[in-house]
Design a protein around this motif. Structure first.
Motif, PDB file in Angstrom:
ATOM      1  N   THR A 114      36.627  19.371  52.584  1.00  0.00           N
ATOM      2  CA  THR A 114      37.121  20.738  52.661  1.00  0.00           C
ATOM      3  C   THR A 114      38.641  20.727  52.778  1.00  0.00           C
ATOM      4  O   THR A 114      39.196  20.044  53.651  1.00  0.00           O
ATOM      5  N   HIS A 118      43.266  26.206  52.220  1.00  0.00           N
ATOM      6  CA  HIS A 118      42.576  27.478  51.984  1.00  0.00           C
ATOM      7  C   HIS A 118      41.058  27.389  52.133  1.00  0.00           C
ATOM      8  O   HIS A 118      40.361  28.394  51.976  1.00  0.00           O
ATOM      9  N   GLY A 119      40.555  26.186  52.405  1.00  0.00           N
ATOM     10  CA  GLY A 119      39.135  26.065  52.686  1.00  0.00           C
ATOM     11  C   GLY A 119      38.230  25.841  51.491  1.00  0.00           C
ATOM     12  O   GLY A 119      37.010  25.950  51.625  1.00  0.00           O
ATOM     13  N   TRP A 120      38.786  25.520  50.341  1.00  0.00           N
ATOM     14  CA  TRP A 120      37.922  25.152  49.218  1.00  0.00           C
ATOM     15  C   TRP A 120      37.153  23.886  49.587  1.00  0.00           C
ATOM     16  O   TRP A 120      37.719  22.958  50.178  1.00  0.00           O
ATOM     17  N   THR A 121      35.883  23.830  49.187  1.00  0.00           N
ATOM     18  CA  THR A 121      35.015  22.722  49.586  1.00  0.00           C
ATOM     19  C   THR A 121      34.431  22.035  48.355  1.00  0.00           C
ATOM     20  O   THR A 121      34.004  22.689  47.405  1.00  0.00           O
ATOM     21  N   ALA A 132      36.701  29.698  49.133  1.00  0.00           N
ATOM     22  CA  ALA A 132      36.780  30.606  50.284  1.00  0.00           C
ATOM     23  C   ALA A 132      37.021  32.040  49.806  1.00  0.00           C
ATOM     24  O   ALA A 132      37.802  32.273  48.879  1.00  0.00           O
ATOM     25  N   SER A 133      36.316  32.979  50.428  1.00  0.00           N
ATOM     26  CA  SER A 133      36.441  34.402  50.096  1.00  0.00           C
ATOM     27  C   SER A 133      36.377  34.638  48.591  1.00  0.00           C
ATOM     28  O   SER A 133      37.300  35.200  47.988  1.00  0.00           O
TER      29      SER A 133
END
Length: 407
Positions: A114, A118-121, A132-133
């Motif tokens: 992750t 920005h939290g892309w996994t 994310a979002s």
């Protein structure tokens, strides 16, 4: 076939030892001193050698379990290795496909990666799992934004990767069967005992030392002894080399007893005697066998250029046949590894740094490699050849038919 080739080399070393001879190069070779100090040449070496040729990026035992990963930076390229559930190792560009932020650092075990920005996994296999979002970000094709892969190859307990995703050079072709000989060490079943990273001089200055027994009784007189051998015969597989002392004797593993190999049949020759000496993998690996902690071990030295022409760094991996269990064996293994740190850091690399500072004066036009320093001659010839080779030339240089013709 590999054992037969090892036996042939060993019989050659025995014959030279009995005759008190060694194989010599045809002449003394001169290398411009600027080969070690020219910043523009240094950048070309990083580009055309380290960012284009296969590199040994890890011993297999550094990533023994599914989910194990390793992140590293090589000449400005962020690399991420990950062992999959099926045991395969995949090599990725360690950059999130959103903004390029590195996904991992150091080593560890993870089923997914992750991005901390920005939290892309991403899945362990590099597939983009989640944005994310997503309702705010907008629609994208996840399949088109997987992690970028590098060519990777695992053999003989070692892992290679090429830092060019578009490379057409086959890693097995580049090795030319050399990995089959390295398989005689048995690294695929060994364990990683310890590792550390040392700073060094210019990468070629540092690597020269791994290709040279000539300096052993002089530079290492206080560690190895002034009566240590200084002769080496060299064996070549393209740019990859083995150097070993011409002698009929080999130390019996775990003992001070010396074996007379000339009195043994081919079947009686022990594996560690067949692999004695130093094995190098161009352009940056040295492998040398040792005994400590009650069993066989080896130090795998992994050398990379640093940020400037006068800098390099070397990771030393101490791998062992089995993990030492008793307190005495653990202590013995650490003592062996610590001894090797002193030899390399305080003797080899300290000397190399002084040498580099002196060469930067520009007052010595060239350095010499004697007829007894054939390994250094061949190394520098390959460096020059490869920095000037086109991508097409690389395919021709390492084509299987080229090796067959040379053989």
């Amino acid at each position: 076939m590999s054992r037969e080739e090892l036996i042939t080399m060993t019989r050659s070393l025995i014959a030279h030892g009995e005759a008190d001879t060694m194989e010599l190069a045809d002449e003394v070779v001169r290398v411009p001193a600027s080969a070690y100090t020219d910043p523009e040449l240094f950048e070309l070496e990083k580009k055309n050698i380290f960012r284009r040729l296969p590199l040994m990026v890890a011993p297999s035992c550094e990533l023994p379990e599914p989910g194990d990963y390793k992140a590293m930076d090589i000449c400005g390229v962020p690399l991420l290795l990950s062992r999959q559930k099926d045991g395969e190792v995949i090599a990725y560009l360690n950059m999130c496909t959103h903004r390029g932020n590195p996904l991992a650092s150091g080593t560890g075990n993870a089923s997914r990666f992750t991005c901390g920005y920005h939290g892309w996994t991403f899945k362990q296999n590099g597939a983009l799992l989640g944005v994310a979002s997503p309702q705010d970000f907008g629609a994208i094709d996840k399949a088109a934004h997987c992690l970028h892969r590098f060519p990777v190859y695992e053999s003989a307990g070692l892992i290679w990767a090429t830092l060019d995703p578009k490379s057409q050079l086959s890693i097995p072709d580049y090795l030319g069967g050399y990995e089959n000989l390295l398989d005689a060490f048995g690294f695929k079943d060994w364990t990683l005992f310890a590792q550390r990273t040392l700073s060094g001089p210019n990468w070629k200055t540092a690597y020269d030392g791994y290709l040279d027994f000539y300096h052993l009784p002089v530079l290492h007189k206080d560690t190895f002894g002034a009566d240590f051998f200084n002769r080496a015969n060299y064996f070549f597989w393209g740019p990859h080399q083995r150097l070993s002392s011409p002698s009929k004797f080999a130390q019996k593993t775990g003992s001070d007893e010396m074996l007379d190999l000339s009195q043994m049949s081919d079947d009686e020759l022990p594996d560690d005697a067949l692999t004695q000496g130093v094995w190098t993998i161009f352009p940056h690996i040295s492998i040398a066998s040792f005994y400590g902690g009650g069993q066989r071990g080896a130090m795998i030295s992994q050398l990379f250029p640093g940020d400037t022409v006068g800098e390099s760094y070397t990771t030393q991996f101490y791998v062992m046949e089995n993990q030492p269990e008793t307190e005495a064996d653990v202590k013995s293994a650490h003592e062996q590894f610590d001894f090797l740190e002193v030899v390399v850091r305080d003797e080899d690399y300290a000397t190399g740094k002084r040498q580099h500072e002196a060469l930067q004066s520009g007052l010595l036009p060239e350095v010499l490699f004697g007829k007894n320093e054939r390994g250094g001659q061949v190394f520098h010839q390959w460096v020059e050849k490869l920095i000037n080779a086109s991508d097409g030339d690389l395919l021709d240089l390492f084509a299987p038919e080229q090796r067959e013709a040379a053989g």
